[in-house]
Scaffold this motif. Sequence first.
Motif, PDB file in Angstrom:
ATOM      1  N   GLU A 241      50.629  40.841  27.121  1.00 30.65           N
ATOM      2  CA  GLU A 241      49.885  41.927  26.486  1.00 30.65           C
ATOM      3  C   GLU A 241      48.737  41.370  25.638  1.00 30.65           C
ATOM      4  O   GLU A 241      47.636  41.935  25.622  1.00 30.65           O
ATOM      5  N   GLU A 242      48.979  40.265  24.951  1.00 28.98           N
ATOM      6  CA  GLU A 242      47.904  39.627  24.185  1.00 28.98           C
ATOM      7  C   GLU A 242      46.777  39.183  25.101  1.00 28.98           C
ATOM      8  O   GLU A 242      45.587  39.340  24.773  1.00 28.98           O
ATOM      9  N   ASP A 243      47.132  38.612  26.244  1.00 32.62           N
ATOM     10  CA  ASP A 243      46.113  38.191  27.204  1.00 32.62           C
ATOM     11  C   ASP A 243      45.274  39.382  27.656  1.00 32.62           C
ATOM     12  O   ASP A 243      44.045  39.279  27.770  1.00 32.62           O
ATOM     13  N   ARG A 244      45.942  40.520  27.886  1.00 32.03           N
ATOM     14  CA  ARG A 244      45.207  41.698  28.365  1.00 32.03           C
ATOM     15  C   ARG A 244      44.357  42.325  27.264  1.00 32.03           C
ATOM     16  O   ARG A 244      43.329  42.938  27.555  1.00 32.03           O
ATOM     17  N   GLN A 245      44.784  42.166  26.015  1.00 32.21           N
ATOM     18  CA  GLN A 245      43.945  42.652  24.921  1.00 32.21           C
ATOM     19  C   GLN A 245      42.698  41.787  24.783  1.00 32.21           C
ATOM     20  O   GLN A 245      41.609  42.287  24.497  1.00 32.21           O
ATOM     21  N   PHE A 246      42.873  40.488  24.991  1.00 26.47           N
ATOM     22  CA  PHE A 246      41.729  39.572  24.932  1.00 26.47           C
ATOM     23  C   PHE A 246      40.791  39.792  26.108  1.00 26.47           C
ATOM     24  O   PHE A 246      39.566  39.773  25.964  1.00 26.47           O
ATOM     25  N   ASP A 247      41.370  40.026  27.279  1.00 29.13           N
ATOM     26  CA  ASP A 247      40.590  40.217  28.508  1.00 29.13           C
ATOM     27  C   ASP A 247      41.296  41.289  29.336  1.00 29.13           C
ATOM     28  O   ASP A 247      42.230  40.996  30.070  1.00 29.13           O
ATOM     29  N   PRO A 248      40.883  42.557  29.214  1.00 33.21           N
ATOM     30  CA  PRO A 248      41.593  43.655  29.877  1.00 33.21           C
ATOM     31  C   PRO A 248      41.682  43.520  31.392  1.00 33.21           C
ATOM     32  O   PRO A 248      42.551  44.139  32.016  1.00 33.21           O
ATOM     33  N   MET A 249      40.807  42.726  31.983  1.00 29.43           N
ATOM     34  CA  MET A 249      40.783  42.582  33.432  1.00 29.43           C
ATOM     35  C   MET A 249      41.374  41.256  33.884  1.00 29.43           C
ATOM     36  O   MET A 249      41.114  40.803  34.989  1.00 29.43           O
ATOM     37  N   VAL A 250      42.206  40.651  33.049  1.00 24.67           N
ATOM     38  CA  VAL A 250      42.710  39.316  33.356  1.00 24.67           C
ATOM     39  C   VAL A 250      43.444  39.282  34.694  1.00 24.67           C
ATOM     40  O   VAL A 250      43.240  38.346  35.486  1.00 24.67           O
ATOM     41  N   ASP A 251      44.282  40.272  34.970  1.00 27.08           N
ATOM     42  CA  ASP A 251      45.045  40.276  36.218  1.00 27.08           C
ATOM     43  C   ASP A 251      44.136  40.534  37.417  1.00 27.08           C
ATOM     44  O   ASP A 251      44.272  39.877  38.463  1.00 27.08           O
ATOM     45  N   GLU A 252      43.234  41.476  37.262  1.00 27.62           N
ATOM     46  CA  GLU A 252      42.338  41.810  38.360  1.00 27.62           C
ATOM     47  C   GLU A 252      41.408  40.644  38.695  1.00 27.62           C
ATOM     48  O   GLU A 252      41.116  40.378  39.870  1.00 27.62           O
ATOM     49  N   GLN A 253      40.948  39.940  37.663  1.00 30.76           N
ATOM     50  CA  GLN A 253      40.059  38.804  37.905  1.00 30.76           C
ATOM     51  C   GLN A 253      40.782  37.664  38.606  1.00 30.76           C
ATOM     52  O   GLN A 253      40.224  37.016  39.495  1.00 30.76           O
ATOM     53  N   LEU A 254      42.020  37.427  38.208  1.00 26.48           N
ATOM     54  CA  LEU A 254      42.797  36.396  38.891  1.00 26.48           C
ATOM     55  C   LEU A 254      43.035  36.785  40.343  1.00 26.48           C
ATOM     56  O   LEU A 254      42.916  35.947  41.253  1.00 26.48           O
ATOM     57  N   GLN A 255      43.367  38.045  40.570  1.00 28.15           N
ATOM     58  CA  GLN A 255      43.551  38.507  41.949  1.00 28.15           C
ATOM     59  C   GLN A 255      42.279  38.295  42.764  1.00 28.15           C
ATOM     60  O   GLN A 255      42.337  37.833  43.917  1.00 28.15           O
ATOM     61  N   ASP A 256      41.129  38.615  42.174  1.00 28.84           N
ATOM     62  CA  ASP A 256      39.859  38.395  42.863  1.00 28.84           C
ATOM     63  C   ASP A 256      39.658  36.918  43.182  1.00 28.84           C
ATOM     64  O   ASP A 256      39.196  36.563  44.283  1.00 28.84           O
ATOM     65  N   ASP A 257      39.991  36.040  42.233  1.00 31.41           N
ATOM     66  CA  ASP A 257      39.838  34.604  42.467  1.00 31.41           C
ATOM     67  C   ASP A 257      40.633  34.172  43.694  1.00 31.41           C
ATOM     68  O   ASP A 257      40.128  33.429  44.548  1.00 31.41           O
ATOM     69  N   VAL A 258      41.888  34.613  43.753  1.00 34.70           N
ATOM     70  CA  VAL A 258      42.770  34.199  44.848  1.00 34.70           C
ATOM     71  C   VAL A 258      42.293  34.791  46.175  1.00 34.70           C
ATOM     72  O   VAL A 258      42.161  34.066  47.179  1.00 34.70           O
ATOM     73  N   GLU A 259      42.024  36.079  46.182  1.00 37.24           N
ATOM     74  CA  GLU A 259      41.677  36.739  47.432  1.00 37.24           C
ATOM     75  C   GLU A 259      40.299  36.352  47.933  1.00 37.24           C
ATOM     76  O   GLU A 259      40.086  36.227  49.152  1.00 37.24           O
ATOM     77  N   HIS A 260      39.359  36.128  47.043  1.00 36.66           N
ATOM     78  CA  HIS A 260      38.028  35.690  47.481  1.00 36.66           C
ATOM     79  C   HIS A 260      38.066  34.287  48.056  1.00 36.66           C
ATOM     80  O   HIS A 260      37.187  33.907  48.838  1.00 36.66           O
ATOM     81  N   ALA A 261      39.082  33.526  47.672  1.00 36.31           N
ATOM     82  CA  ALA A 261      39.260  32.188  48.245  1.00 36.31           C
ATOM     83  C   ALA A 261      40.069  32.228  49.537  1.00 36.31           C
ATOM     84  O   ALA A 261      40.353  31.184  50.126  1.00 36.31           O
ATOM     85  N   GLY A 262      40.455  33.433  49.950  1.00 33.64           N
ATOM     86  CA  GLY A 262      41.184  33.580  51.203  1.00 33.64           C
ATOM     87  C   GLY A 262      42.685  33.466  51.080  1.00 33.64           C
ATOM     88  O   GLY A 262      43.390  33.389  52.097  1.00 33.64           O
ATOM     89  N   GLY A 263      43.206  33.484  49.851  1.00 36.47           N
ATOM     90  CA  GLY A 263      44.646  33.390  49.646  1.00 36.47           C
ATOM     91  C   GLY A 263      45.273  34.756  49.442  1.00 36.47           C
ATOM     92  O   GLY A 263      44.602  35.706  49.018  1.00 36.47           O
ATOM     93  N   ALA A 264      46.551  34.856  49.737  1.00 32.38           N
ATOM     94  CA  ALA A 264      47.301  36.083  49.485  1.00 32.38           C
ATOM     95  C   ALA A 264      47.757  36.105  48.032  1.00 32.38           C
ATOM     96  O   ALA A 264      48.208  35.088  47.502  1.00 32.38           O
ATOM     97  N   TYR A 265      47.624  37.258  47.383  1.00 35.99           N
ATOM     98  CA  TYR A 265      47.985  37.404  45.978  1.00 35.99           C
ATOM     99  C   TYR A 265      49.087  38.438  45.836  1.00 35.99           C
ATOM    100  O   TYR A 265      49.041  39.499  46.471  1.00 35.99           O
ATOM    101  N   SER A 266      50.081  38.139  45.019  1.00 39.26           N
ATOM    102  CA  SER A 266      51.109  39.132  44.725  1.00 39.26           C
ATOM    103  C   SER A 266      51.449  39.084  43.241  1.00 39.26           C
ATOM    104  O   SER A 266      51.461  38.018  42.618  1.00 39.26           O
ATOM    105  N   TYR A 267      51.698  40.260  42.709  1.00 41.67           N
ATOM    106  CA  TYR A 267      52.001  40.445  41.292  1.00 41.67           C
ATOM    107  C   TYR A 267      53.362  41.102  41.205  1.00 41.67           C
ATOM    108  O   TYR A 267      53.542  42.232  41.672  1.00 41.67           O
ATOM    109  N   VAL A 268      54.328  40.402  40.636  1.00 39.86           N
ATOM    110  CA  VAL A 268      55.701  40.894  40.574  1.00 39.86           C
ATOM    111  C   VAL A 268      56.030  41.233  39.124  1.00 39.86           C
ATOM    112  O   VAL A 268      56.021  40.346  38.262  1.00 39.86           O
TER     113      VAL A 268
END
Length: 200
Positions: free
Chosen positions: A135-162
Motif C-alpha cells: 500500500e505504501e508503494d502504491r501511495q508513492f506511485d499509484p501505477m506501480v503494478d500497472e507499470q511493472l506489468q507494462d515492463d514485462v509485457e512490452h518485453a514479451g513476457g507473460a505477467y501474472s498478479y496473484v
Amino acid sequence: MAQVLLFPSVLGARQGITDLADALTGAGHTVTTVDHLEGVTFDDYPTAAARSQEIGFPAQMAYALEAARAVEGAFVAVGFSNGAAMAQWIAAQRPADARGVIMVGGGMPMRHLEATWPPGVPGQVHVTAGDPFHEEDRQFDPMVDEQLQDDVEHAGGAYSYVEYQGDGHLFNDPTLPAEYQPEEARILTRRVIEFVDEVG
C-alpha cells in the motif's frame, strides 16, 4: 530441474526463506540463497531497514551480482520484499540466463532500477490484499503494478498478479506471527514450485 536464486527481505534468511528453499529442493530444484546479510536476521523492520540503508543498495546489488555468478546457466529468480527488486535487477543483468522472476510482496517498475526487463521472461507477483508495504508503494506511485506489468509485457513476457486474502507482508514466515497466514503460505509454495517447474 531448475536453478533458483532466492533473495530474502531486509529481515534476512528467516524460516519463510529456508522453508521455501527446502520445498523447492524437495521438488528437485537447486536453490542458491543470495543473502548479503550472511546469516544475520532481524525481528523488526525499522532495525532491518536501517541496516539495509547502512549497507546501501549499490553494495547489495554488487554482492548479489557476484553471488549470482556462482550459478552458471539458466535460473529462476525469486525475491521477497526488497529482495524482489534484487531478483528483478539480477534477471536484467543476465537476460540470456533468466527464465522467470517471482516477486513476493510486490515488484517495482524497472525504471526505478535503471534497468530493462529481460526479453521474453515471465514475471509473477504475489501479494496480500492488505499488505501495508505494498500500500505504501502504491501511495508513492499509484501505477506501480500497472507499470511493472507494462515492463514485462512490452518485453514479451507473460505477467501474472496473484492476490491473497489478508494483510501479511511476509505471510509465509511462521516465525512472524503477526504476518503469517498458513493457508496462503501453502498456496504460495505450491504456486512457486509450479512456476519454477514450468519455466525452469
